[in-house]
Motif scaffolding. Sequence first.
Motif, PDB file in Angstrom:
ATOM      1  N   THR A 150       0.772  -1.200  -0.093  1.00 51.21           N
ATOM      2  CA  THR A 150      -0.028   0.037   0.020  1.00 51.21           C
ATOM      3  C   THR A 150       0.810   1.269   0.078  1.00 51.21           C
ATOM      4  N   THR A 151       0.612   2.028  -0.960  1.00 52.16           N
ATOM      5  CA  THR A 151       1.347   3.348  -0.963  1.00 52.16           C
ATOM      6  C   THR A 151       0.969   4.514  -0.021  1.00 52.16           C
ATOM      7  N   HIS A 152      -0.417   4.646  -0.042  1.00 53.71           N
ATOM      8  CA  HIS A 152      -0.957   5.456   0.851  1.00 53.71           C
ATOM      9  C   HIS A 152      -2.534   5.159   1.170  1.00 53.71           C
ATOM     10  N   LEU A 153      -2.933   6.082   2.055  1.00 53.78           N
ATOM     11  CA  LEU A 153      -4.282   6.036   2.535  1.00 53.78           C
ATOM     12  C   LEU A 153      -4.974   7.508   2.405  1.00 53.78           C
ATOM     13  N   GLU A 154      -6.182   7.693   2.204  1.00 54.10           N
ATOM     14  CA  GLU A 154      -6.638   9.033   1.885  1.00 54.10           C
ATOM     15  C   GLU A 154      -8.120   8.801   2.335  1.00 54.10           C
ATOM     16  N   PHE A 155      -8.497  10.079   2.964  1.00 52.05           N
ATOM     17  CA  PHE A 155      -9.987  10.038   3.484  1.00 52.05           C
ATOM     18  C   PHE A 155     -10.818  10.947   2.337  1.00 52.05           C
ATOM     19  N   ARG A 156     -11.614  10.568   1.603  1.00 47.43           N
ATOM     20  CA  ARG A 156     -12.664  11.347   0.829  1.00 47.43           C
ATOM     21  C   ARG A 156     -14.130  10.572   0.556  1.00 47.43           C
ATOM     22  N   ASP A 157     -14.864  11.373   0.458  1.00 47.98           N
ATOM     23  CA  ASP A 157     -16.312  10.654   0.156  1.00 47.98           C
ATOM     24  C   ASP A 157     -16.713   9.711   1.262  1.00 47.98           C
ATOM     25  N   GLY A 158     -16.455  10.282   2.519  1.00 49.37           N
ATOM     26  CA  GLY A 158     -16.698   9.753   3.532  1.00 49.37           C
ATOM     27  C   GLY A 158     -16.242   8.415   4.122  1.00 49.37           C
ATOM     28  N   ALA A 159     -15.170   8.368   3.547  1.00 46.35           N
ATOM     29  CA  ALA A 159     -14.413   6.998   3.851  1.00 46.35           C
ATOM     30  C   ALA A 159     -13.153   6.974   3.644  1.00 46.35           C
ATOM     31  N   VAL A 160     -12.153   5.947   4.234  1.00 45.10           N
ATOM     32  CA  VAL A 160     -10.675   5.876   3.911  1.00 45.10           C
ATOM     33  C   VAL A 160     -10.505   4.811   2.948  1.00 45.10           C
ATOM     34  N   TRP A 161      -9.750   5.171   1.907  1.00 45.94           N
ATOM     35  CA  TRP A 161      -9.247   4.644   0.734  1.00 45.94           C
ATOM     36  C   TRP A 161      -7.947   4.065   0.764  1.00 45.94           C
ATOM     37  N   ALA A 162      -7.587   2.851   0.332  1.00 40.54           N
ATOM     38  CA  ALA A 162      -6.171   2.501   0.489  1.00 40.54           C
ATOM     39  C   ALA A 162      -5.909   2.347  -1.096  1.00 40.54           C
ATOM     40  N   HIS A 163      -4.417   2.711  -1.139  1.00 37.53           N
ATOM     41  CA  HIS A 163      -4.111   2.544  -2.633  1.00 37.53           C
ATOM     42  C   HIS A 163      -2.756   1.740  -2.825  1.00 37.53           C
ATOM     43  N   LEU A 182      -3.254   1.663  12.703  1.00 38.94           N
ATOM     44  CA  LEU A 182      -1.954   1.353  11.980  1.00 38.94           C
ATOM     45  C   LEU A 182      -0.723   1.966  12.965  1.00 38.94           C
ATOM     46  N   GLU A 183      -1.013   2.385  14.049  1.00 43.04           N
ATOM     47  CA  GLU A 183      -0.114   2.762  14.835  1.00 43.04           C
ATOM     48  C   GLU A 183       1.137   2.036  15.048  1.00 43.04           C
ATOM     49  N   GLY A 184       2.425   2.689  14.959  1.00 44.22           N
ATOM     50  CA  GLY A 184       3.552   1.778  14.984  1.00 44.22           C
ATOM     51  C   GLY A 184       3.959   1.021  13.780  1.00 44.22           C
ATOM     52  N   ARG A 185       3.239   1.285  12.815  1.00 50.97           N
ATOM     53  CA  ARG A 185       3.621   0.365  11.562  1.00 50.97           C
ATOM     54  C   ARG A 185       4.422   1.493  10.581  1.00 50.97           C
ATOM     55  N   GLY A 186       4.803   2.497  10.716  1.00 48.99           N
ATOM     56  CA  GLY A 186       5.731   3.470  10.133  1.00 48.99           C
ATOM     57  C   GLY A 186       5.163   4.173   9.073  1.00 48.99           C
ATOM     58  N   LEU A 187       3.743   4.653   9.131  1.00 48.82           N
ATOM     59  CA  LEU A 187       2.982   5.460   8.338  1.00 48.82           C
ATOM     60  C   LEU A 187       3.467   7.029   8.743  1.00 48.82           C
ATOM     61  N   VAL A 188       3.164   7.828   7.781  1.00 43.46           N
ATOM     62  CA  VAL A 188       3.637   9.335   8.272  1.00 43.46           C
ATOM     63  C   VAL A 188       2.146  10.274   7.571  1.00 43.46           C
ATOM     64  N   LYS A 189       1.710  11.120   8.542  1.00 46.30           N
ATOM     65  CA  LYS A 189       0.720  11.932   7.845  1.00 46.30           C
ATOM     66  C   LYS A 189       1.063  12.741   7.118  1.00 46.30           C
ATOM     67  N   GLY A 190       0.275  12.932   5.861  1.00 49.48           N
ATOM     68  CA  GLY A 190       0.835  13.825   4.768  1.00 49.48           C
ATOM     69  C   GLY A 190       0.130  15.082   5.092  1.00 49.48           C
ATOM     70  N   HIS A 191      -1.200  15.164   5.319  1.00 47.90           N
ATOM     71  CA  HIS A 191      -2.051  16.084   5.852  1.00 47.90           C
ATOM     72  C   HIS A 191      -3.256  15.553   6.445  1.00 47.90           C
ATOM     73  N   HIS A 193      -6.012  14.539   5.548  1.00 48.96           N
ATOM     74  CA  HIS A 193      -6.660  13.414   5.011  1.00 48.96           C
ATOM     75  C   HIS A 193      -5.718  12.464   4.406  1.00 48.96           C
ATOM     76  N   LEU A 194      -4.428  12.581   4.696  1.00 46.07           N
ATOM     77  CA  LEU A 194      -3.675  11.500   3.734  1.00 46.07           C
ATOM     78  C   LEU A 194      -2.433  11.114   4.818  1.00 46.07           C
ATOM     79  N   LEU A 195      -2.368   9.495   4.557  1.00 44.14           N
ATOM     80  CA  LEU A 195      -1.208   8.942   5.271  1.00 44.14           C
ATOM     81  C   LEU A 195      -0.415   8.191   4.206  1.00 44.14           C
ATOM     82  N   LEU A 196       0.873   8.356   4.301  1.00 38.65           N
ATOM     83  CA  LEU A 196       1.715   7.862   3.401  1.00 38.65           C
ATOM     84  C   LEU A 196       2.863   6.755   4.195  1.00 38.65           C
ATOM     85  N   ARG A 197       3.108   6.055   3.276  1.00 37.97           N
ATOM     86  CA  ARG A 197       3.942   4.927   3.575  1.00 37.97           C
ATOM     87  C   ARG A 197       5.386   5.386   3.023  1.00 37.97           C
TER      88      ARG A 197
END
Length: 239
Positions: A150-163, A182-191, A193-197
């Motif tokens: 998974t490259t990133h997760l984003e919130f849009r349209d009322g749900a969290v989507w994985a990519h 996903l705490e402790g699994r190395g993701l970074v908050k981009g803003h 509405h966005l989590l990045l690996r």
Amino acid sequence: MAESLRVAVAEDEPFNLKRLVRLLREQGCDVVAQLEDGTSVAEWVQAGGAADALFLDIQMPGLSGLDLLAELGTSVPVVLVTAYAEHALKAFEHAAVDYLLKPVAEERLAVTLQRLRAGRSGGRGPVPGRAFRFPVRAGDGLVMLDLAKTTHLEFRDGAVWAHPGGPWRTLWKTLAEAEQALEGRGLVKGHRHLLLRPEAVVGVRNLDSGRLQVNLAGGAVVEVSRGAAPELKARLGIP
């Protein structure tokens, strides 16, 4: 020959207990305990019960499987078993090794046992880089996605989507829920509405006001806010 595993099974329905024990034995497991309710599980653990894995029904008299998983603090890897797919999110939030739907299929059980054998030397807590999967919707059912793909997760349209190359709708309703799970699994908050690996980042370009344009594996391009940019740069070793 596959490595033998010592397992315990907790299931309050006699037919389901007998069937799962049979399937586990047919796949080379040594069933060291058969438990019929949450209280029995708690007593077994407190008495020093040891196994390579505990197959734990979610809905049992007394303490539920989720109650036990959250409260006992056992180092025994837990596989949750239930007839209800909606419990999948809670299972992974509590760091269950895997999640099986009843009636348990032989092929699916084999996958779970393979994962248990592969991770036998470690505990069940979150470890960055260790194989970890999470449920997403697929038609009327669920499939499991590998976080490492998974490259990133984003919130849009009322749900969290994985990519992982394309958008998949997760069971998380807010990004805060995803962060917690996903705490402790190395993701970074981009803003907000966005989590990045960070391992998925293949290119970075500075924008105005301290923002970053980030290119991800698979071709996605996202922006990282000024406030989040320093943490991402630090994780990537960028000055």
